[in-house]
Structure formats: structure tokens, C-alpha cells
Design an enzyme around this catalytic site. Structure first.
Site, PDB file in Angstrom:
ATOM      1  N   HIS A 103      -2.447  -1.856 -10.180  1.00 40.98           N
ATOM      2  CA  HIS A 103      -3.346  -1.239  -9.208  1.00 40.98           C
ATOM      3  C   HIS A 103      -4.626  -2.041  -9.181  1.00 40.98           C
ATOM      4  O   HIS A 103      -5.080  -2.512 -10.224  1.00 40.98           O
ATOM      5  CB  HIS A 103      -3.639   0.217  -9.613  1.00 40.98           C
ATOM      6  CG  HIS A 103      -4.153   1.030  -8.485  1.00 40.98           C
ATOM      7  ND1 HIS A 103      -5.460   0.998  -8.098  1.00 40.98           N
ATOM      8  CD2 HIS A 103      -3.513   1.865  -7.633  1.00 40.98           C
ATOM      9  CE1 HIS A 103      -5.617   1.788  -7.061  1.00 40.98           C
ATOM     10  NE2 HIS A 103      -4.440   2.324  -6.752  1.00 40.98           N
ATOM     11  N   ASP A 146       2.872   5.687  -7.267  1.00 38.60           N
ATOM     12  CA  ASP A 146       4.109   5.520  -6.505  1.00 38.60           C
ATOM     13  C   ASP A 146       5.354   5.337  -7.360  1.00 38.60           C
ATOM     14  O   ASP A 146       6.465   5.341  -6.848  1.00 38.60           O
ATOM     15  CB  ASP A 146       3.981   4.318  -5.567  1.00 38.60           C
ATOM     16  CG  ASP A 146       3.112   4.659  -4.387  1.00 38.60           C
ATOM     17  OD1 ASP A 146       3.124   5.828  -3.987  1.00 38.60           O
ATOM     18  OD2 ASP A 146       2.416   3.768  -3.880  1.00 38.60           O
ATOM     19  N   HIS A 188       0.875  -1.191   0.000  1.00 41.51           N
ATOM     20  CA  HIS A 188       0.000   0.000   0.000  1.00 41.51           C
ATOM     21  C   HIS A 188       0.903   1.228   0.000  1.00 41.51           C
ATOM     22  O   HIS A 188       1.564   1.516  -0.977  1.00 41.51           O
ATOM     23  CB  HIS A 188      -0.928  -0.108   1.214  1.00 41.51           C
ATOM     24  CG  HIS A 188      -2.069   0.847   1.225  1.00 41.51           C
ATOM     25  ND1 HIS A 188      -2.391   1.666   0.180  1.00 41.51           N
ATOM     26  CD2 HIS A 188      -3.002   1.122   2.184  1.00 41.51           C
ATOM     27  CE1 HIS A 188      -3.449   2.389   0.480  1.00 41.51           C
ATOM     28  NE2 HIS A 188      -3.839   2.084   1.700  1.00 41.51           N
TER      29      HIS A 188
HETATM   30  N1  ACO Z   1       4.559  -6.764 -11.164  1.00 42.52           N
HETATM   31  C1  ACO Z   1       4.415  -7.967 -11.768  1.00 42.52           C
HETATM   32  N2  ACO Z   1       3.250  -8.629 -11.859  1.00 42.52           N
HETATM   33  C2  ACO Z   1       2.183  -8.051 -11.284  1.00 42.52           C
HETATM   34  C3  ACO Z   1       2.256  -6.800 -10.627  1.00 42.52           C
HETATM   35  C4  ACO Z   1       3.490  -6.156 -10.593  1.00 42.52           C
HETATM   36  N3  ACO Z   1       3.631  -4.981 -10.004  1.00 42.52           N
HETATM   37  N4  ACO Z   1       1.028  -6.475 -10.157  1.00 42.52           N
HETATM   38  C5  ACO Z   1       0.218  -7.482 -10.504  1.00 42.52           C
HETATM   39  N5  ACO Z   1       0.915  -8.423 -11.173  1.00 42.52           N
HETATM   40  C6  ACO Z   1       0.379  -9.647 -11.779  1.00 42.52           C
HETATM   41  C7  ACO Z   1      -0.025 -10.658 -10.714  1.00 42.52           C
HETATM   42  O1  ACO Z   1       1.048 -11.519 -10.377  1.00 42.52           O
HETATM   43  C8  ACO Z   1      -1.141 -11.370 -11.416  1.00 42.52           C
HETATM   44  O2  ACO Z   1      -0.557 -12.244 -12.389  1.00 42.52           O
HETATM   45  P1  ACO Z   1      -1.240 -13.662 -12.718  1.00 42.52           P
HETATM   46  O3  ACO Z   1      -2.593 -13.313 -13.283  1.00 42.52           O
HETATM   47  O4  ACO Z   1      -0.308 -14.314 -13.677  1.00 42.52           O
HETATM   48  O5  ACO Z   1      -1.340 -14.386 -11.406  1.00 42.52           O
HETATM   49  C9  ACO Z   1      -1.848 -10.273 -12.208  1.00 42.52           C
HETATM   50  O6  ACO Z   1      -0.818  -9.291 -12.458  1.00 42.52           O
HETATM   51  C10 ACO Z   1      -3.018  -9.635 -11.485  1.00 42.52           C
HETATM   52  O7  ACO Z   1      -2.543  -9.089 -10.267  1.00 42.52           O
HETATM   53  P2  ACO Z   1      -3.325  -9.110  -8.909  1.00 42.52           P
HETATM   54  O8  ACO Z   1      -2.364  -9.506  -7.814  1.00 42.52           O
HETATM   55  O9  ACO Z   1      -4.597  -9.879  -9.055  1.00 42.52           O
HETATM   56  O10 ACO Z   1      -3.691  -7.602  -8.742  1.00 42.52           O
HETATM   57  P3  ACO Z   1      -4.270  -6.965  -7.436  1.00 42.52           P
HETATM   58  O11 ACO Z   1      -5.333  -6.040  -7.879  1.00 42.52           O
HETATM   59  O12 ACO Z   1      -4.643  -7.982  -6.407  1.00 42.52           O
HETATM   60  O13 ACO Z   1      -3.004  -6.182  -6.842  1.00 42.52           O
HETATM   61  C11 ACO Z   1      -1.439  -4.513  -6.408  1.00 42.52           C
HETATM   62  C12 ACO Z   1      -2.817  -4.820  -6.991  1.00 42.52           C
HETATM   63  C13 ACO Z   1      -1.360  -5.030  -4.962  1.00 42.52           C
HETATM   64  C14 ACO Z   1      -1.246  -2.994  -6.379  1.00 42.52           C
HETATM   65  C15 ACO Z   1      -0.362  -5.184  -7.283  1.00 42.52           C
HETATM   66  O14 ACO Z   1      -0.462  -4.741  -8.627  1.00 42.52           O
HETATM   67  C16 ACO Z   1       1.041  -4.966  -6.741  1.00 42.52           C
HETATM   68  O15 ACO Z   1       1.450  -5.687  -5.837  1.00 42.52           O
HETATM   69  N6  ACO Z   1       1.778  -3.965  -7.302  1.00 42.52           N
HETATM   70  C17 ACO Z   1       3.087  -3.647  -6.799  1.00 42.52           C
HETATM   71  C18 ACO Z   1       2.988  -2.878  -5.493  1.00 42.52           C
HETATM   72  C19 ACO Z   1       2.536  -1.464  -5.712  1.00 42.52           C
HETATM   73  O16 ACO Z   1       3.019  -0.752  -6.567  1.00 42.52           O
HETATM   74  N7  ACO Z   1       1.596  -1.018  -4.868  1.00 42.52           N
HETATM   75  C20 ACO Z   1       1.105   0.351  -4.874  1.00 42.52           C
HETATM   76  C21 ACO Z   1      -0.336   0.386  -5.167  1.00 42.52           C
HETATM   77  S1  ACO Z   1      -0.880   2.053  -5.278  1.00 42.52           S
HETATM   78  C22 ACO Z   1      -1.122   2.533  -3.665  1.00 42.52           C
HETATM   79  O17 ACO Z   1      -1.345   1.774  -2.762  1.00 42.52           O
HETATM   80  C23 ACO Z   1      -1.029   3.952  -3.432  1.00 42.52           C
END
Ligand code: ACO
Length: 441
Positions: free
Chosen positions: A319, A375, A280
Site C-alpha cells: 500500500h 483487498d 486501485h
Molecule cells: N508484490 C510484489 N512486490 C511489490 C508489491 C506487491 N504487491 N507491491 C510493491 N512491491 C515492491 C515493488 O516492486 C517495489 O520493489 P523494489 O523496491 O524492488 O522496486 C517495492 O515493493 C515498493 O513498491 P512501490 O511500487 O514503490 O509501492 P507503491 O507505494 O508505489 O505502490 C501499490 C503501492 C500500487 C498498492 C503496490 O503495492 C501494488 O501494486 N500492490 C498490488 C496491487 C494492490 O493490491 N492494490 C490495492 C491497493 S489498496 C486500494 O487501492 C484499495
């Protein structure tokens, strides 16, 4: 709860409804639809017998559950839209001040000059904290994370203002909101001075909100601190961009805690704890660590391959809501150029720009609709301004306090809300008899 029946055809014509049939019993139901949603409690009538509790919806991580009606922030993730009280984030970032936005979030309308002056005056004159709080912060270890310090000191403020527990009293709510907006930057700045081993700088109430904060963080021996106008504006914009983001993890935490009718200092401390998490608010810190680990532009392709192979994530990408470019990320990218024009180009910014380009063209990221989020670039700006990496989430928290407070008050005034209490699907043992494994003395 809305009544449903299997036979009332005229009701079905009047109200849009979801027609559901239960293959276990052969019965059918119509569940009224309002604003594109059915009420989860309407599912309770779907039973197999009288002693059945009734149907629940199962939604781990709230992927598709609206927990509230809210008039504060609108997001359309597919179109990349973010609005506070109807105003596009791009317009607010360009022209508003953070305190104007904080007022807007809380009251629903932009302040008149008179309203704004009173709001700013009240916040300015509550920036000091009790000396015991300063001493309390002095008890933390030299290497404490400033987010832990902020979270604990905001929780501690609850004990200094017992009247804040009168949450049904609008005057008490107002003064608590003012105190939190005023004191969070002070606590944040004191925390950083502490870990840096520097004497604390008390608030300078002649300065604006952002300039006073920069003064408390960076002032050394100069009698009066004057921040760089570019840094001042950059901070103002970053605070505006992070001020609210509807029902995310930390806002949900504030609302859940607030629903117990605890004081707002305790509820905001809960939001701070949720924001501390690396998925987050901690993401911008992780972005910078990731870029430092990549170290050189030539290492980017190998790093991206590792991400695609499931060995870690590309931090600052993806996101839960935006499946398109995060509108805040566009503004932040431009801001990066403005700040780096003052501070000089940075090799890490070059890595970030190239990493973004490579990822945006890669099938893995395209298919999963993974775009830079807010971010991705904020950490680079914060570092260029002189903030240490572990402090980035604290800056986010100062901004989000405005949104949390607006959401907290909206919750309290919402007649439909009660104490938040999710249900569960129990997967443990059935009843079994206790047989001790311990030796009795
Ligand atoms: N890098 C690589 N792969 C990713 C990323 C990433 N940053 N984000 C999602 N994926 C992949 C997942 O592994 C998943 O792949 P799969 O379908 O092969 O299993 C697919 O994309 C879907 O991802 P989910 O995990 O279902 O997405 P979710 O909506 O649950 O997660 C989140 C969103 C937590 C923000 C995620 O994208 C992440 O962890 N990003 C990196 C951390 C980040 O930047 N967080 C800041 C968010 S903005 C904020 O809070 C202000």
C-alpha cells in the site's frame, strides 16, 4: 503566499522555517513551515534571474505532496491507524451503519436520532432512477463490465439534474449528495442484472440500504427478499471500511474534476473511472484471479518465487500509505471467517491464508514492508456472498461514493482551493521550424 527574506531574523524566530540556500546564486531563504509542510508556491521566489519562473517542486505520482487540508479521514500508515472524523475504523465497523458513517463523513459529527432518520428517509426516497436511465443501461452489450456501466450511467445522471450544476447552493448540493448515495446502488444492481440477463428488480423502500441493495441484486420470484443477517452485516461492514481513504487516486480525481466547478455527478463519474484501475479498486478482482491461477496450496512457493523475480505482483499486498498491516485487512479477515461459517470453507480461502503466511515470513516482503491490504480478503467474501468477480469494484464504488461526496463538498467550501492545475517540467524540443513531410495535393 508567505513572504520570506534573507535578513528578517525576528520573523525566523517566531515562525518555524526551512532555511534554504541556493548554490546557484549564493542567496538563502527561509520558508515558513506550517503543519510539517512548506508551501510549494513559496519556492517560486527562488530564482536565478528576474525572468526565471522560479523554483518548482517535482513530485511525479504525488509521493510527498499534500494537495489539501482535510478534516475527514486520518491515516497513520506506519502505525496502521485509520479514523473517520476522529472515530477509529474498528469502532465504526463494529457498531455503526453505513449511512451513519456517510453522514459523519459529510457533516463531521455523528447524527442525532432525528438527523439520522431524516437522512435515511431522504436517501430511501431517492432510490428510483428515471426510466430512460434504465433503458440506457439496456443498451450495453451482454458482456459489458459493470464498472463501465456504473461509470457511464452516473455521468449520464448529470444530464437528468441540470440544477445540480448550482454547486454554490447548499440545498442543491444536499439533494445531489442524497441522489448519488441513493441511486448508485440502484445503478450498480441494474448493471449486474443486465449482464446476467435477468429482469431488473426495482428498489424496495421498506428495506434498509444494504438489504434493499441485496434485494435488487439477488431477488428472483419471491415477493419479498430477506437477506441473510450475516451477509447484511458483512456488506454493511465492508461499505464502512471502504467509505473513505483520504487523498488516494480516485479521491484526487474527484477533487481535480470538482475543482472545475462541474456538477457532482460528473465529478463522481471521474472517481469511478479512476477506481476501475487494477492498481486501485480493481485489486480485489485481481486477487481472486491470482488465487484461482495459483489453483492449489502446493503451487504457492513457486508463485511467490515468481513475484520475487519481478514477474508480477502479489495482488492485495502493499500500500502506498500503510507500511504496516492495513487496519481494514484485520477486520476483513475476521469477517471472512464469519461469512465462511455460513457458506462453508472454500479452497481459495485456504490458499489465501497460506499465501499470506508465507509472504509475511518472506524477507522480500518484510524488507519492503508489504502487508495484506483491505483487498486481500474482500474478494473472497464477495464471491462467497454470490457476487461475480467483475463486480467487486462496483461494491467498493458504492461505499466510496460517500467519501468522494464528503471530499467534494470539503473542496468546494475550502477558500484556499482553486481549479487544480499542476505544473510540468518540459522535456521536449526547443522551438523548431515547421517543415511538412506530407505530399501536398
Ligand atoms: N508484490 C510484489 N512486490 C511489490 C508489491 C506487491 N504487491 N507491491 C510493491 N512491491 C515492491 C515493488 O516492486 C517495489 O520493489 P523494489 O523496491 O524492488 O522496486 C517495492 O515493493 C515498493 O513498491 P512501490 O511500487 O514503490 O509501492 P507503491 O507505494 O508505489 O505502490 C501499490 C503501492 C500500487 C498498492 C503496490 O503495492 C501494488 O501494486 N500492490 C498490488 C496491487 C494492490 O493490491 N492494490 C490495492 C491497493 S489498496 C486500494 O487501492 C484499495
Amino acid at each position: 503566499m508567505s513572504k520570506t527574506s534573507t535578513t528578517d531574523a525576528s520573523a525566523a524566530e517566531k515562525t518555524p522555517a526551512l532555511e534554504v540556500s541556493d548554490s546557484r546564486t549564493g542567496k538563502s531563504y527561509h520558508l515558513p513551515i506550517a503543519d510539517g509542510a512548506i508551501r510549494a508556491s513559496d519556492l517560486k521566489q527562488i530564482k536565478t534571474s528576474d525572468d526565471d519562473f522560479g523554483m518548482m517542486s517535482y513530485d511525479p505520482a504525488f509521493l510527498n505532496t499534500a494537495s489539501t487540508r482535510s478534516a475527514i479521514t486520518f491515516i497513520d500508515g506506519d502505525k496502521g491507524i485509520l479514523r473517520y472524523r476522529g472515530y477509529p475504523i474498528e469502532q465504526l465497523a463494529e457498531r455503526a451503519t453505513f449511512l451513519e458513517v456517510a453522514y459523519l463523513l459529510r457533516k463531521g459529527e455523528l447524527p442525532t436520532q432525528q438527523e439520522y432518520d431524516k437522512w435515511v428517509h431522504d436517501i430511501t426516497y431517492h432510490t428510483y432512477v428515471h426510466e430512460n436511465i434504465r433503458q440506457f443501461l439496456g443498451g450495453f452489450r451482454y458482456d459489458a463490465h459493470p464498472m463501465s456501466m456504473l461509470c457511464s450511467s452516473v455521468a449520464a445522471l448529470s444530464s437528468f439534474y441540470p440544477q445540480a450544476r448550482q454547486i454554490e447552493n447548499p440545498d442543491q448540493r444536499y439533494v445531489s449528495v442524497i441522489r448519488l448515495l441513493a441511486k448508485v446502488p440502484t445503478l450498480a444492481a441494474f448493471s449486474l442484472r443486465h449482464v446476467r440477463g435477468l429482469p431488473i428488480v426495482y428498489p424496495d423502500n421498506d428495506l434498509s440500504y444494504t438489504e434493499n441493495f441485496l434485494s435488487m441484486v439477488f431477488r428472483m420470484s419471491e415477493p419479498k427478499y430477506h437477506a441473510s443477517p450475516v451477509f447484511k452485516r458483512a456488506l454493511e461492514i465492508l461499505l464502512i471500511l471502504h467509505a473513505d481513504h483520504e487523498q488516494n487516486a480516485s479521491t484526487n480525481a474527484v477533487r481535480a474534476i470538482g475543482s472545475t466547478q462541474v456538477d457532482p455527478f460528473s465529478a463522481i463519474a471521474g472517481g469511478l473511472a479512476a477506481l476501475f484501475g487494477p492498481l486501485h479498486g480493481g485489486a480485489n478482482e485481481q486477487v481472486l484471479r491470482m488465487i484461482e491461477e495459483i489453483g492449489h496450496r502446493k503451487n504457492i512457493p513457486a508463485f511467490v518465487d515468481e513475484v520475487k523475480a519481478g514477474k508480477g505482483k502479489l495482488m492485495g499486498f502493499g500500500h502506498r500509505v500503510y507500511k504496516n498491516y492495513d487496519p481494514r485487512a484485520k477486520i476483513v479477515k475476521q469477517l471472512c471467517y464469519d461469512v465462511f461459517e455460513v457458506t462453508g470453507m472454500d479452497k481459495d480461502l485456504e490458499i489465501a491464508l497460506e499465501l499470506e503466511q508465507i509472504a509475511l515470513k518472506d524477507e522480500y516482503f518484510i524488507q519492503r514492508k508489504l502487508y495484506p491490504n483491505v483487498d486481500f480478503y474482500t474478494g473472497l467474501i464477495y464471491r462467497a456472498m454470490g457476487f461475480p468477480t467483475e463486480y467487486f469494484t462496483v461494491l467498493f464504488a458504492i461505499a466510496r461514493t460517500a467519501g468522494w461526496l464528503a471530499q467534494w463538498e470539503e473542496l468546494l467550501l475550502d477558500k484556499e482551493q482553486k481549479i487544480a492545475r499542476p505544473r510540468q517540467i518540459y522535456t521536449g524540443h526547443d522551438e523548431r521550424a515547421y517543415t511538412s513531410q506530407l505530399k501536398r495535393k
